[in-house]
Design a protein around this motif. Structure first.
Motif, short mmCIF file in Angstrom:
data_model
loop_
_atom_site.label_atom_id
_atom_site.label_comp_id
_atom_site.label_asym_id
_atom_site.label_seq_id
_atom_site.Cartn_x
_atom_site.Cartn_y
_atom_site.Cartn_z
N GLU A 153 0.84 -1.20 0.00
CA GLU A 153 0.00 0.00 0.00
C GLU A 153 0.88 1.26 0.00
OE1 GLU A 153 -3.13 0.06 2.91
OE2 GLU A 153 -3.54 -2.08 2.67
N GLU A 154 0.26 2.39 -0.30
CA GLU A 154 0.95 3.68 -0.43
C GLU A 154 1.95 3.68 -1.60
OE1 GLU A 154 -0.21 6.01 1.27
OE2 GLU A 154 -0.85 5.30 3.24
N LYS A 155 1.70 2.78 -2.58
CA LYS A 155 2.51 2.69 -3.80
C LYS A 155 3.99 2.38 -3.50
CE LYS A 155 -0.49 5.78 -6.43
NZ LYS A 155 -0.60 7.02 -7.25
N LEU A 156 4.23 1.58 -2.48
CA LEU A 156 5.59 1.20 -2.11
C LEU A 156 5.94 -0.16 -2.71
CD1 LEU A 156 5.50 2.27 1.66
CD2 LEU A 156 6.70 3.43 -0.20
N THR A 157 7.22 -0.34 -2.97
CA THR A 157 7.71 -1.59 -3.54
C THR A 157 8.93 -2.07 -2.77
OG1 THR A 157 7.00 -0.88 -5.75
CG2 THR A 157 8.55 -2.73 -5.63
N ALA A 158 8.94 -3.37 -2.45
CA ALA A 158 10.08 -4.01 -1.81
C ALA A 158 10.56 -5.14 -2.72
CB ALA A 158 9.71 -4.54 -0.44
N VAL A 159 11.75 -5.63 -2.44
CA VAL A 159 12.34 -6.72 -3.23
C VAL A 159 12.33 -8.00 -2.40
CG1 VAL A 159 14.41 -7.53 -4.42
CG2 VAL A 159 13.79 -5.10 -4.49
N LEU A 160 12.04 -9.11 -3.06
CA LEU A 160 12.05 -10.41 -2.39
C LEU A 160 13.27 -11.22 -2.84
CD1 LEU A 160 10.41 -12.43 -0.56
CD2 LEU A 160 9.53 -13.38 -2.70
N SER A 161 14.02 -11.74 -1.89
CA SER A 161 15.14 -12.63 -2.22
C SER A 161 14.60 -13.89 -2.88
CB SER A 161 15.92 -13.00 -0.96
OG SER A 161 16.51 -11.86 -0.39
N ALA A 162 15.33 -14.39 -3.87
CA ALA A 162 14.85 -15.52 -4.67
C ALA A 162 14.54 -16.76 -3.82
CB ALA A 162 15.89 -15.86 -5.74
N ASP A 163 15.30 -16.96 -2.75
CA ASP A 163 15.11 -18.16 -1.94
C ASP A 163 14.00 -18.01 -0.89
OD1 ASP A 163 16.47 -16.28 -0.45
OD2 ASP A 163 17.77 -17.71 0.56
N LYS A 164 13.29 -16.87 -0.89
CA LYS A 164 12.25 -16.65 0.12
C LYS A 164 10.84 -16.62 -0.46
CE LYS A 164 15.18 -14.29 3.49
NZ LYS A 164 15.34 -13.11 4.37
N THR A 165 10.70 -17.03 -1.72
CA THR A 165 9.39 -17.00 -2.35
C THR A 165 8.39 -17.87 -1.61
OG1 THR A 165 10.35 -16.60 -4.54
CG2 THR A 165 8.12 -17.48 -4.48
N ASP A 166 8.77 -19.11 -1.30
CA ASP A 166 7.85 -20.03 -0.62
C ASP A 166 7.52 -19.54 0.79
OD1 ASP A 166 7.82 -21.66 -2.83
OD2 ASP A 166 9.35 -23.05 -2.08
N VAL A 167 8.50 -18.94 1.44
CA VAL A 167 8.28 -18.42 2.80
C VAL A 167 7.24 -17.30 2.76
CG1 VAL A 167 9.33 -17.36 4.83
CG2 VAL A 167 10.64 -19.00 3.47
N LEU A 168 7.36 -16.42 1.77
CA LEU A 168 6.39 -15.33 1.63
C LEU A 168 4.98 -15.88 1.41
CD1 LEU A 168 5.60 -12.32 1.27
CD2 LEU A 168 6.13 -12.61 -1.18
N ILE A 169 4.85 -16.83 0.50
CA ILE A 169 3.54 -17.40 0.20
C ILE A 169 2.94 -18.04 1.45
CG2 ILE A 169 2.28 -19.09 -1.19
CD1 ILE A 169 3.33 -16.67 -2.76
N ASP A 170 3.73 -18.80 2.18
CA ASP A 170 3.25 -19.47 3.39
C ASP A 170 2.81 -18.45 4.44
OD1 ASP A 170 3.69 -21.96 2.35
OD2 ASP A 170 5.61 -22.27 3.34
N LYS A 171 3.61 -17.39 4.62
CA LYS A 171 3.28 -16.38 5.60
C LYS A 171 2.00 -15.63 5.24
CE LYS A 171 7.72 -15.42 7.79
NZ LYS A 171 7.21 -15.53 9.18
N MET A 172 1.81 -15.36 3.96
CA MET A 172 0.59 -14.67 3.52
C MET A 172 -0.64 -15.56 3.72
SD MET A 172 1.42 -11.63 2.73
CE MET A 172 -0.16 -11.11 2.04
#
Length: 250
Positions: free
Chosen positions: A227-246
């Motif tokens: 939100e607020e038009k912000l962008t962050a970068v995700l490390s390649a090895d953390k994709t699955d962790v992000l999906i699980d946390k969401m």
């Protein structure tokens, strides 16, 4: 020469801290040690120490209630809280930027604490102590993080923080309402302070994000849109962790 008072209901704990102080800070003068908060308050008002070592968990009065017995202009001393509490309580200290010593006290940690106090010219930390009371007594939605700015101190509600971005030894804090602050703390400091609050996620070496503000994840580019038009970068090895946390967040 700096002076101090020790307040702890356990005689053994007071004696141990006294002996450690003689070893690691021989130039500090111990004015008194007290076995409860009321006697400690009397000693503080009479002797006006530079530092108070204060146990949190004592019969009758918690050490956290010390501010209830002083007017704002009377808090002329630094407080170092001593505690045997869990990680939950330690997080409250970190969020509030308050010195604490975990029991059993480690001499090296005591020495580091004394060195920090010696370098800090700010005598009145009343705002930080009040933040500590707040962070001990409230859930994550009402907790705040204390950040010192040039000439002022900000109390930022954790629920209003969208993300942190590393900038060398500094850090940018992005909040609701398109507000941004740059503070002289690194990203690791905030990561440790927010440890245990599960909706904050270190998605990249340069980003710590609040998952509650995530809108979209671009797999091909590795970008996280918030939100607020912000962008962050995700490390390649953390994709699955992000999906699980969401998924857990939902």
């Amino acid at each position: 020469m700096k002076t101090c008072i020790i307040i702890d209901d356990e005689n053994k704990a007071r004696l141990l801290l006294r002996n450690m102080l003689h070893e690691v800070a021989p130039d500090i003068s111990i004015l008194a040690d007290c076995d409860d908060l009321p006697s400690g308050i009397k000693a503080i008002k009479k002797l006006r120490p530079d530092i108070v070592f204060l146990d949190i968990e004592m019969p009758g009065h918690s050490g956290l209630s010390i501010l209830d017995f002083f007017e704002p202009d009377e808090v002329h001393f630094d407080i170092v809280f001593t505690t045997g509490y869990s990680e939950y309580a330690i997080q409250a200290f970190k969020l509030s930027a308050i010195d604490y010593l975990l029991k059993p006290i480690n001499p090296e940690m005591l020495q580091q604490t004394m060195q920090r106090i010696a370098k800090n010219d700010e005598k009145n930390k009343l705002h930080q102590y009040k933040a500590l009371q707040n962070n001990f007594n409230n859930d994550n939605n009402d907790k705040c993080i204390v950040v010192n700015l040039t000439g002022s101190t900000r109390f930022i509600k954790i629920k209003d923080i969208i993300m942190f971005e590393a900038e060398g030894s500094y850090c940018k804090i992005f909040m609701k309402g398109n507000e941004k602050l740059t503070v002289s703390k690194n990203l690791k400091y905030f990561e440790e302070a927010l440890m245990g609050i599960t909706h904050f996620f270190r998605c990249h070496k340069s980003y710590l994000i609040n998952l509650k503000y995530v809108l979209e994840f671009n797999r091909s580019e590795g970008d996280i849109f918030l939100e607020e038009k912000l962008t962050a970068v995700l490390s390649a090895d953390k994709t699955d962790v992000l999906i699980d946390k969401m998924k857990q967040l939902a």
